[in-house]
Design an enzyme around this catalytic site. Structure first.
Site, PDB file in Angstrom:
ATOM      1  N   SER A   1     -14.291   7.965  11.025  1.00  0.00           N
ATOM      2  CA  SER A   1     -13.210   7.048  10.653  1.00  0.00           C
ATOM      3  C   SER A   1     -13.639   5.582  10.566  1.00  0.00           C
ATOM      4  CB  SER A   1     -12.042   7.174  11.634  1.00  0.00           C
ATOM      5  OG  SER A   1     -12.444   6.895  12.941  1.00  0.00           O
TER       6      SER A   1
ATOM      7  N   LYS B   1      -4.068   4.344  16.686  1.00  0.00           N
ATOM      8  CA  LYS B   1      -4.829   3.246  16.072  1.00  0.00           C
ATOM      9  C   LYS B   1      -3.915   2.084  15.683  1.00  0.00           C
ATOM     10  CE  LYS B   1      -8.491   6.273  14.319  1.00  0.00           C
ATOM     11  NZ  LYS B   1      -9.103   6.901  13.132  1.00  0.00           N
TER      12      LYS B   1
END
Length: 785
Positions: A683, A726
């Protein structure tokens, strides 16, 4: 039989109808007479020549027979003896002389008097060969009858063998055979001696067949009786031996107790049969044998398991919702799934228990919500921790061949719950491991399969136990270590980390009141403001759940209680200013957004087991030979993402205004701070590529932009996981704009509205869009200046 000289004679004599008796010529028998008519007939006969005609009644139950009720063929008999008995009854001894047939009934009162015809045959006529053969056959059959029947003395055979007359032979044999009344009458009515022999032969043959069957039945019954008698005798001997040894009949009492318990329990037929066999074994095994203890243990488990005991589900959805809401804040997916199950239970009684898997970071309430589910639906609760379990016998139990064998922990937990439909929690299912003792995860496949667990068989019990009504709930921190076949049987519900606002609510509603009570304080003794709780959340904990938050609140309560006792205070106030006196200096500081834009430094977003984090990825180009150096404890996947990003930049160097030979004359060093913490995953791909482009083009990277996404060699941006965590980390760090892969747009539903309103979200599908929103253009740079 033409050579016989047939003569007929007629006589008049009194008659007595007999009940259940037929008298043949040459037969001597006694019987009792009680009817007035019969006694009158006897008296008349004695006055004359002691001769009387005796015939049988068609139905023995008729008390006062009419001419229609008795047969008209019988025997003329000689009265040998009469004896008066008490109660106006006479016992008579008679001897049969010959057959006779009633031709006319002369009178009926005060006794029956009849005219008889006596057909006679000349016995002196020589017998033919056919008659001789029939007589021999009849004698053989009679000998067989005597040997099978045990009702006739064998001495009779001597007499029978000496008889030369056909008629007399038939009559004497008839008198010794047990025959039906109809058959006896048939023989009496056969005046022709040869015909009589034929009829008797057929009857004797049928009687022999019946006797053969009787003999087989008798032998079978005798064998069974002998077995029962033998067992009884041996048991009595065993009891006597036990009494001599001072053991008395303890085993017998135990066996009786077990039998009574098993009879009362509503268990399946198969289980009951198995249990009864074990009870029988207990009787046969010596009390001093080690096997006795094994059998007792087995039977104790069988009778104590809740075979037919169930708790009734609470199907009041409103009440259940209130209980779930009161115990937990948030966790809407789990609550809705449980309420759906209850609604279906209300409509369908045959619904099998669901198998839920609650996945989330530590401390978010996975275990405690399982307890709340049990409370909400009014079921028993049992828990089994699977962390570190590596022995298959923990699940399925040990076979009874092993010393000290017991059932597995599943059956043990069901027994403790005293219900066959509890809420069963498998805690930490992702921590299972396998060894040479077997694979527990594979053993769980049957338990967690609704199509198979209705016949779950523990190795110790060796009989199936129905687990289909159990509601299984499993918890895990990650799905990566759960075997795929096991995961396939479960319905996964993800529980993500709590936001700061959710933690604040949980602490205010649940944690603070709970810890105040546990530490002996009252409601007004401790004043702790919401800002103080927020400071504890941000500065003293770094987690997705609330476990450390509760620990710190407990620490504050302890310090407050100590201060109240020492200084004799009625209440203590804790605020942001004096919090460090209770918890010490702050342990964590969250990375906040940089004020100035910098070249080669880009903010990325990462997911960890304790929540989301922001990562400042730094890139420095140096003169060299094209080496790529990666530091910060990066995993293989992360290193490969960096290399993919470099290859994309090389393929687009002209468009990006980068020296095409940079990979030959410059070394690149990519560093991700907090080097002591291992990092991996794809990611950070677009973040590292953006930082490299910023460093090589000398363009400033926007410090208020954070991003996450996987990069491909063509510059496409692929979706990643952990979006909620996140985004929460970006919000906490003061980020204003978040770049997310376009395919992650669906994950926006999980993000709280309050956070969603604070941030600007840009969904990108390629690196061109990423660079457009993350790098500062010349005109924007001038505006900032």
């Amino acid at each position: 039989m033409d050579n016989q000289d047939k003569k007929n004679k007629t006589k008049i004599m009194p008659l007595i109808p007999l009940r259940g008796i037929s008298i043949f010529p040459y037969m001597v028998i006694h019987f009792d007479v009680g009817r007035d008519k019969s006694i009158n007939a006897l008296e008349k006969a004695m006055v004359n020549d002691s001769l009387i005609f005796l015939t049988s009644q068609k139905e023995a139950k008729v008390d006062i027979p009419t001419p229609k009720d008795f047969y008209h063929v019988g025997s003329v008999c000689k009265i040998k003896q009469m004896l008066k008995l008490p109660g106006n009854t006479v016992r008579v001894l008679v001897e049969g002389i010959n057959r006779a047939k009633i031709t006319e009934i002369l009178k009926e009162e005060p006794y029956y008097e009849v005219e008889l015809e006596e057909p006679t045959y000349n016995s002196e006529v020589e017998k033919d060969k056919e008659t001789e053969a029939m007589m021999r056959m009849l004698v053989d059959k009679f000998e067989e009858y005597v040997s099978l029947g045990n009702k006739v003395s064998p001495d009779i055979l001597i007499t029978v063998n000496e008889i030369e007359e056909p008629g007399r032979l038939a009559d004497i044999i008839s008198s010794y055979i047990h025959l039906k009344s109809s058959n006896k009458q048939k023989l009496l009515e056969a005046f022709d001696p040869y015909k009589r022999l034929e009829i008797l032969h057929v009857i004797l043959q049928e009687e022999l067949e019946v006797l053969e069957i009787e003999k087989q039945i008798t032998q079978r019954v005798k064998k069974q009786i002998n077995k029962v008698q033998k067992e009884y005798y041996l048991k009595e001997q065993l009891k006597a031996i036990q009494r001599e040894l001072g053991e008395d009949d303890i085993v017998g009492q135990e066996v009786e107790e077990y039998q009574n318990k098993i009879d009362k329990i509503n268990m399946p037929k198969e289980v009951k049969e198995k249990a009864m066999k074990e009870v029988e074994r207990l009787l046969k095994v010596s009390p001093s044998s080690a096997e006795t203890g094994v059998i007792r243990t087995y039977l104790d488990w069988i009778v104590e398991l809740p075979w037919g005991k169930e708790t009734k589900d609470r199907v009041d959805i409103k009440k259940s919702r209130q209980i779930l809401e009161a115990d937990h804040y948030g966790l809407e997916d789990v609550k809705e799934r449980i309420l759906e199950y209850l609604a279906i239970r209300k409509l369908s009684k045959s619904m099998k228990g669901p198998i839920l898997c609650l996945v989330g970071p530590p401390g978010v309430g996975k275990t405690s919500i399982a307890k709340s589910i049990a409370k909400a639906i009014n079921r028993k609760f049992t828990r089994m921790s699977l962390g570190g379990v590596r022995d298959e016998a923990e699940i399925r139990g040990h076979r009874r061949t092993y010393v000290g064998a017991i059932p597995g922990r599943i059956i043990s937990s069901i027994k403790k719950s005293k219900s066959k439909n509890p809420v069963f929690l498998f805690d930490e299912i992702d921590k299972l491991s396998s060894s040479f003792k077997g694979d527990p995860a594979s053993a769980l496949l049957e338990v967690l399969d609704p199509e198979q667990n209705n016949t779950f068989t523990d190795h110790f019990l060796e009989v199936p136990f129905d687990l289909s009504k159990v509601m299984f709930i499993t918890t895990a921190n990650t799905l990566n270590t759960i075997p795929r076949p096991l995961l396939d049987r479960m319905e996964v519900i993800r529980i993500s980390g709590y936001t700061e606002e959710e933690k604040l609510e949980i602490a205010t509603r649940y944690l603070v009141p709970k810890q105040v009570k546990e530490h002996g304080l009252k409601e007004g003794n401790l004043n702790i403001s919401q800002n103080t709780i927020r400071a504890i959340i941000n500065n003293y904990t770094k987690e997705s759940g609330v476990r450390n938050l509760e620990r710190n609140i407990a620490n504050v309560c302890r310090k407050a209680a100590k201060r109240m006792v020492e200084e004799n205070l009625k209440s203590v106030k804790v605020n942001s200013g004096n919090l460090n006196k209770y918890l010490g200096i702050p342990k964590f500081t969250y990375e906040t957004v940089r004020e100035e834009h910098q070249i080669g430094i880009v903010t990325g977003l990462a997911w960890t087991a304790v929540g989301g984090e922001t990562l400042s990825i730094e890139v420095t180009p140096m003169k060299g030979t094209g080496k790529l150096q990666l530091t910060g404890q990066l995993g293989d996947v992360m290193k490969e993402s960096a290399k993919a990003g470099i290859s994309f930049i090389r393929s687009r160097s002209d468009e990006l205004n980068i020296d095409p030979e940079f990979y030959k004359n410059k070394d690149l060093h990519i560093h991700i701070p907090e080097g002591a913490i291992p990092k991996d995953g794809p990611s950070a791909g677009i973040t590292m590529a953006t930082a490299v482009i910023s460093a090589l083009t000398n363009k400033l990277a926007d410090s208020k932009v954070a991003m996450t996404g996987e990069i491909t060699l063509r510059g496409r941006v692929l979706p990643v996981g952990g979006i909620k965590e996140k985004v929460l980390a970006a919000n906490r760090a003061g980020i204003k704009k978040v770049l997310l892969p376009r395919d992650n747009k669906k994950d926006m539903e999980d993000i709280p509205d309050k956070v969603r309103r604070k941030l600007k979200f840009v969904f990108v599908k390629n690196m061109d869009e990423v660079l457009e929103h993350s790098l500062i253009k010349e005109d924007e740079k001038n505006e900032d200046n």
